[in-house]
Write a protein that holds these residues in place. Structure first.
Motif, PDB file in Angstrom:
ATOM      1  N   ASP A   1      -9.459  -7.879  12.491  1.00 24.92           N
ATOM      2  CA  ASP A   1      -8.017  -8.000  12.209  1.00 24.92           C
ATOM      3  C   ASP A   1      -7.576  -6.945  11.193  1.00 24.92           C
ATOM      4  OD1 ASP A   1      -7.092  -9.986  13.844  1.00 24.92           O
ATOM      5  OD2 ASP A   1      -6.394 -11.262  12.216  1.00 24.92           O
ATOM      6  N   PRO A   2      -6.427  -6.310  11.407  1.00 30.51           N
ATOM      7  CA  PRO A   2      -5.965  -5.318  10.420  1.00 30.51           C
ATOM      8  C   PRO A   2      -5.583  -5.990   9.109  1.00 30.51           C
ATOM      9  CG  PRO A   2      -4.259  -5.727  12.057  1.00 30.51           C
ATOM     10  CD  PRO A   2      -5.469  -6.478  12.504  1.00 30.51           C
ATOM     11  N   VAL A   3      -5.754  -5.276   8.011  1.00 31.53           N
ATOM     12  CA  VAL A   3      -5.353  -5.793   6.705  1.00 31.53           C
ATOM     13  C   VAL A   3      -3.831  -5.898   6.668  1.00 31.53           C
ATOM     14  CG1 VAL A   3      -5.464  -5.384   4.211  1.00 31.53           C
ATOM     15  CG2 VAL A   3      -7.332  -4.609   5.687  1.00 31.53           C
ATOM     16  N   ARG A   4      -3.340  -7.015   6.116  1.00 35.68           N
ATOM     17  CA  ARG A   4      -1.885  -7.192   5.982  1.00 35.68           C
ATOM     18  C   ARG A   4      -1.527  -7.180   4.505  1.00 35.68           C
ATOM     19  NH1 ARG A   4      -2.886 -10.423  10.529  1.00 35.68           N
ATOM     20  NH2 ARG A   4      -1.548  -9.835  12.271  1.00 35.68           N
ATOM     21  N   ILE A   5      -0.599  -6.315   4.159  1.00 29.78           N
ATOM     22  CA  ILE A   5      -0.203  -6.178   2.758  1.00 29.78           C
ATOM     23  C   ILE A   5       1.313  -6.285   2.645  1.00 29.78           C
ATOM     24  CG2 ILE A   5      -0.176  -4.628   0.748  1.00 29.78           C
ATOM     25  CD1 ILE A   5      -2.722  -3.333   1.827  1.00 29.78           C
ATOM     26  N   ALA A   6       1.770  -6.983   1.609  1.00 32.95           N
ATOM     27  CA  ALA A   6       3.208  -7.039   1.306  1.00 32.95           C
ATOM     28  C   ALA A   6       3.413  -6.424  -0.070  1.00 32.95           C
ATOM     29  CB  ALA A   6       3.691  -8.483   1.317  1.00 32.95           C
TER      30      ALA A   6
ATOM     31  N   ILE B   1       3.092  -4.352   5.690  1.00 33.11           N
ATOM     32  CA  ILE B   1       2.172  -3.349   6.233  1.00 33.11           C
ATOM     33  C   ILE B   1       1.067  -4.044   7.006  1.00 33.11           C
ATOM     34  CG2 ILE B   1       0.458  -1.615   5.547  1.00 33.11           C
ATOM     35  CD1 ILE B   1       2.353  -1.367   2.942  1.00 33.11           C
ATOM     36  N   GLU B   2       0.751  -3.491   8.166  1.00 32.99           N
ATOM     37  CA  GLU B   2      -0.400  -3.981   8.941  1.00 32.99           C
ATOM     38  C   GLU B   2      -1.293  -2.798   9.254  1.00 32.99           C
ATOM     39  OE1 GLU B   2       1.472  -7.290  11.824  1.00 32.99           O
ATOM     40  OE2 GLU B   2      -0.383  -6.343  12.560  1.00 32.99           O
ATOM     41  N   GLY B   3      -2.490  -2.809   8.744  1.00 29.52           N
ATOM     42  CA  GLY B   3      -3.376  -1.669   8.973  1.00 29.52           C
ATOM     43  C   GLY B   3      -2.788  -0.426   8.335  1.00 29.52           C
ATOM     44  N   GLU B   4      -2.643   0.647   9.126  1.00 25.52           N
ATOM     45  CA  GLU B   4      -2.153   1.902   8.545  1.00 25.52           C
ATOM     46  C   GLU B   4      -0.634   2.037   8.532  1.00 25.52           C
ATOM     47  OE1 GLU B   4      -3.859   4.845  11.758  1.00 25.52           O
ATOM     48  OE2 GLU B   4      -4.607   5.330   9.752  1.00 25.52           O
TER      49      GLU B   4
ATOM     50  N   GLY C   1      13.707  -9.388  -0.822  1.00 24.86           N
ATOM     51  CA  GLY C   1      13.320 -10.679  -1.389  1.00 24.86           C
ATOM     52  C   GLY C   1      11.862 -10.714  -1.785  1.00 24.86           C
ATOM     53  N   ASP C   2      11.381 -11.921  -2.106  1.00 20.56           N
ATOM     54  CA  ASP C   2       9.984 -11.999  -2.541  1.00 20.56           C
ATOM     55  C   ASP C   2       9.230 -13.140  -1.881  1.00 20.56           C
ATOM     56  OD1 ASP C   2      11.236 -14.022  -3.786  1.00 20.56           O
ATOM     57  OD2 ASP C   2      10.814 -13.348  -5.846  1.00 20.56           O
ATOM     58  N   SER C   3       9.648 -13.495  -0.677  1.00 20.95           N
ATOM     59  CA  SER C   3       8.864 -14.516   0.024  1.00 20.95           C
ATOM     60  C   SER C   3       7.807 -13.818   0.879  1.00 20.95           C
ATOM     61  CB  SER C   3       9.769 -15.416   0.872  1.00 20.95           C
ATOM     62  OG  SER C   3      10.540 -14.625   1.742  1.00 20.95           O
ATOM     63  N   ILE C   4       6.577 -13.895   0.354  1.00 16.29           N
ATOM     64  CA  ILE C   4       5.453 -13.206   0.995  1.00 16.29           C
ATOM     65  C   ILE C   4       4.978 -14.041   2.182  1.00 16.29           C
ATOM     66  CG2 ILE C   4       3.176 -12.200   0.584  1.00 16.29           C
ATOM     67  CD1 ILE C   4       5.485 -11.102  -1.238  1.00 16.29           C
ATOM     68  N   PRO C   5       4.981 -13.477   3.380  1.00 18.28           N
ATOM     69  CA  PRO C   5       4.520 -14.256   4.535  1.00 18.28           C
ATOM     70  C   PRO C   5       3.043 -14.641   4.393  1.00 18.28           C
ATOM     71  CG  PRO C   5       5.390 -12.088   5.201  1.00 18.28           C
ATOM     72  CD  PRO C   5       5.350 -12.101   3.720  1.00 18.28           C
ATOM     73  N   ALA C   6       2.660 -15.714   5.056  1.00 20.88           N
ATOM     74  CA  ALA C   6       1.268 -16.195   4.983  1.00 20.88           C
ATOM     75  C   ALA C   6       0.326 -15.131   5.531  1.00 20.88           C
ATOM     76  CB  ALA C   6       1.130 -17.488   5.787  1.00 20.88           C
ATOM     77  N   GLY C   7      -0.839 -15.023   4.904  1.00 16.86           N
ATOM     78  CA  GLY C   7      -1.845 -14.089   5.404  1.00 16.86           C
ATOM     79  C   GLY C   7      -1.693 -12.673   4.883  1.00 16.86           C
ATOM     80  N   TYR C   8      -0.716 -12.443   3.992  1.00 15.88           N
ATOM     81  CA  TYR C   8      -0.512 -11.109   3.425  1.00 15.88           C
ATOM     82  C   TYR C   8      -1.039 -11.024   1.998  1.00 15.88           C
ATOM     83  CZ  TYR C   8       2.372  -9.368   7.231  1.00 15.88           C
ATOM     84  OH  TYR C   8       2.809  -8.929   8.446  1.00 15.88           O
ATOM     85  N   GLU C   9      -1.752  -9.976   1.724  1.00 13.34           N
ATOM     86  CA  GLU C   9      -2.131  -9.678   0.343  1.00 13.34           C
ATOM     87  C   GLU C   9      -0.875  -9.128  -0.349  1.00 13.34           C
ATOM     88  OE1 GLU C   9      -4.425  -6.074  -1.881  1.00 13.34           O
ATOM     89  OE2 GLU C   9      -5.228  -6.654   0.086  1.00 13.34           O
ATOM     90  N   HIS C  10      -0.617  -9.569  -1.601  1.00 12.23           N
ATOM     91  CA  HIS C  10       0.611  -9.164  -2.278  1.00 12.23           C
ATOM     92  C   HIS C  10       0.329  -8.109  -3.341  1.00 12.23           C
ATOM     93  CE1 HIS C  10       4.285 -10.395  -4.958  1.00 12.23           C
ATOM     94  NE2 HIS C  10       4.486  -9.260  -4.312  1.00 12.23           N
ATOM     95  N   ILE C  11       1.019  -6.963  -3.251  1.00 12.31           N
ATOM     96  CA  ILE C  11       0.974  -5.982  -4.336  1.00 12.31           C
ATOM     97  C   ILE C  11       2.350  -6.001  -4.986  1.00 12.31           C
ATOM     98  CG2 ILE C  11       0.715  -3.550  -4.974  1.00 12.31           C
ATOM     99  CD1 ILE C  11      -1.156  -3.189  -2.599  1.00 12.31           C
TER     100      ILE C  11
ATOM    101  N   TYR D   1       3.622   5.521   9.155  1.00 16.71           N
ATOM    102  CA  TYR D   1       2.446   5.294   8.309  1.00 16.71           C
ATOM    103  C   TYR D   1       2.880   4.664   6.981  1.00 16.71           C
ATOM    104  CZ  TYR D   1      -0.658   8.118  11.227  1.00 16.71           C
ATOM    105  OH  TYR D   1      -1.420   8.606  12.255  1.00 16.71           O
ATOM    106  N   ALA D   2       2.047   3.786   6.484  1.00 13.64           N
ATOM    107  CA  ALA D   2       2.311   3.179   5.177  1.00 13.64           C
ATOM    108  C   ALA D   2       1.880   4.170   4.098  1.00 13.64           C
ATOM    109  CB  ALA D   2       1.578   1.853   5.038  1.00 13.64           C
ATOM    110  N   ASP D   3       2.663   5.256   3.994  1.00 13.67           N
ATOM    111  CA  ASP D   3       2.464   6.266   2.949  1.00 13.67           C
ATOM    112  C   ASP D   3       3.581   6.030   1.961  1.00 13.67           C
ATOM    113  OD1 ASP D   3       0.532   7.269   4.646  1.00 13.67           O
ATOM    114  OD2 ASP D   3       1.556   9.166   5.073  1.00 13.67           O
ATOM    115  N   LEU D   4       3.265   5.485   0.804  1.00 11.02           N
ATOM    116  CA  LEU D   4       4.332   5.248  -0.152  1.00 11.02           C
ATOM    117  C   LEU D   4       3.874   5.413  -1.579  1.00 11.02           C
ATOM    118  CD1 LEU D   4       3.908   1.945  -0.904  1.00 11.02           C
ATOM    119  CD2 LEU D   4       4.895   1.781   1.354  1.00 11.02           C
ATOM    120  N   ILE D   5       4.857   5.699  -2.416  1.00 13.87           N
ATOM    121  CA  ILE D   5       4.576   5.926  -3.830  1.00 13.87           C
ATOM    122  C   ILE D   5       5.534   5.080  -4.670  1.00 13.87           C
ATOM    123  CG2 ILE D   5       3.834   8.307  -3.388  1.00 13.87           C
ATOM    124  CD1 ILE D   5       6.523   9.204  -4.741  1.00 13.87           C
TER     125      ILE D   5
END
Ligand code: ARG
Length: 407
Positions: free
Chosen positions: A1-6, A28-31, A39-49, A371-375
């Motif tokens: 499964d791809p990594v999921r990040i919020a 973000i899912e994978g790349e 907002g700030d409601s992080i969906p289930a299964g997402y790592e939060h940064i 691509y999830a290229d962000l700064i």
């Protein structure tokens, strides 16, 4: 499964809309980015940064770098080093560029395909660095900016180079670059500053030669970036159909009108002059080169201001390598000093740059599918564009490559 990040932050700069969004939530899912919400409601299964009070932007793009090269003593560089030294240092330069927030670059000229090898290693995940659109050798005339002028005729410079004269040689040189992995063609349309020609801007190819270069590149679906300082050579390159005029030091009204009409993009390295005038005497550059820089530097900035006012499309490009890699962001303040708004300056290094590279499906914006290229920067880059000189967080393709200090 791809990594999921919020990712959450206080603000997001959207260079496509030219707006700021409060309380962004980037999914973000994978790349790739899958959603940009609020907002700030992080969906289930997402790592939060959580980037707290920081401002998010798309990863920056520099359209004119030389990752395989960095300035040093003129004679040591010319006489004691080779492309092997360049290959040894290139990964460090790439890493510094990425850490500075530049997740994509266009590398417009390198010796012996070291840039292509660097790109391959980065794309395969073997080393860290920005995404690279690479040109291979810059193609130029005998005795011109891409050649090794000024040295003893007894010295033979080994290996391949980008020297080509006449239509046939130029077409062959374009084909060779493509064969070895070039995604863009670099054409030396005029004389240069940091090379030993007397002129700092005379055309170094005929119109027919420039036309041939662009025609051949087009056949292989490659765009052309033209090194061009002088007015006449700039116009010849525009007529030939190049995608960008790089340096663009002596623009007159006609050149500006031609660029607007044809959609030719200006890539003006307007930070460079400060560094060259401060350091190149110490690095034993011949006086003639320093004099050429004095002649070109100020006018280039005036040309830039005229182009901004006229609405020429501008993409960010610094010529990093002339100054230390990783300092790319210093050019933003120069652009604002010479007439761009902070938002326009950011647009040159994101949307406009992505368009110029032909990569706008993948980079240049925070939008689903890219691509999830962000700064992120801790201050407000629209109030003080110097914030972009010290980027506080970098993610490339969904992977954190520079963590936020507070994380
Ligand atoms: N590579 C360019 C050249 O040698 C650098 C020009 C630097 N000067 C400037 N004012 N942008 O022509």
């Amino acid at each position: 499964d791809p990594v999921r990040i919020a990712i959450t932050a206080a603000r997001l700069v959207d260079p496509v809309a030219g707006k700021v969004v409060d309380d962004p939530l980037v999914l973000i899912e994978g790349e790739r980015i899958t959603g940009v919400e609020r907002g700030d409601s992080i969906p289930a299964g997402y790592e939060h940064i959580d980037l707290g009070s920081a401002t998010l932007l798309p990863g920056l793009i520099d359209c004119h770098v030389h990752l395989t090269y960095e300035s040093g003593d003129y004679y040591v560089k010319a006489l004691r080093e080779s492309f092997v030294d360049e290959a040894i240092m290139a990964p460090t330069h790439a890493q510094r560029t990425l850490q500075a927030g530049f997740t994509t670059v266009r590398n417009v000229g390198a010796g012996n395909f070291v840039d292509i090898a660097l790109k391959r290693a980065i794309d395969a995940g073997r080393i860290d660095g920005p995404r690279i659109l690479a040109a291979g050798h810059g193609i130029g005339a005998t005795g011109g900016h891409a050649d090794n002028g000024g040295m003893s005729p007894w010295l033979q410079f080994e290996g391949f180079n980008g020297v080509a004269d006449g239509e046939l040689e130029i077409r062959k040189k374009v084909r060779e670059q493509v064969k070895h992995g070039a995604g863009v063609i670099k054409l030396i349309a005029t004389a240069g500053v940091l090379s030993e020609e007397d002129s700092a801007g005379a055309p170094q190819y005929t119109q027919e030669e420039m036309d041939a270069a662009v025609d051949e590149a087009r056949r292989w679906e490659r765009r052309v970036a033209a090194h061009a300082h002088g007015t006449e050579g700039i116009k010849m390159a525009i007529r030939a159909g190049v995608a960008s005029i790089d340096h663009g030091s002596f623009l007159d009204d006609e050149a500006i009108a031609m660029m607007k009409e044809r959609g030719t993009v200006l890539v003006a390295d307007i930070y460079n002059d400060d560094y060259i005038l401060a350091e190149f005497g110490r690095l034993n550059y011949p006086q003639k080169i320093i004099d050429k820089e004095r002649y070109v530097g100020r006018t280039q900035r005036e040309s830039f201001r005229k182009a901004v006012r006229a609405g020429v499309k501008i993409a960010f490009g610094t010529d990093a390598g002339v100054f230390p890699h990783g300092w790319n962001g210093r050019q933003f303040a120069k652009m604002v000093e010479w007439g761009a708004t902070p938002m326009q300056a950011i647009q040159t290094a994101t949307v406009n740059a992505a368009d110029l590279l032909g990569w706008s499906d993948d980079v240049g914006a925070l939008a689903p599918g890219r691509y999830a290229d962000l700064i992120a920067v801790d201050g407000d880059p629209l109030a003080d564009v110097r914030e972009l000189e010290s980027v506080d967080f970098v993610m490339k393709g969904g992977r954190v490559v520079k963590p936020h200090a507070a994380d």
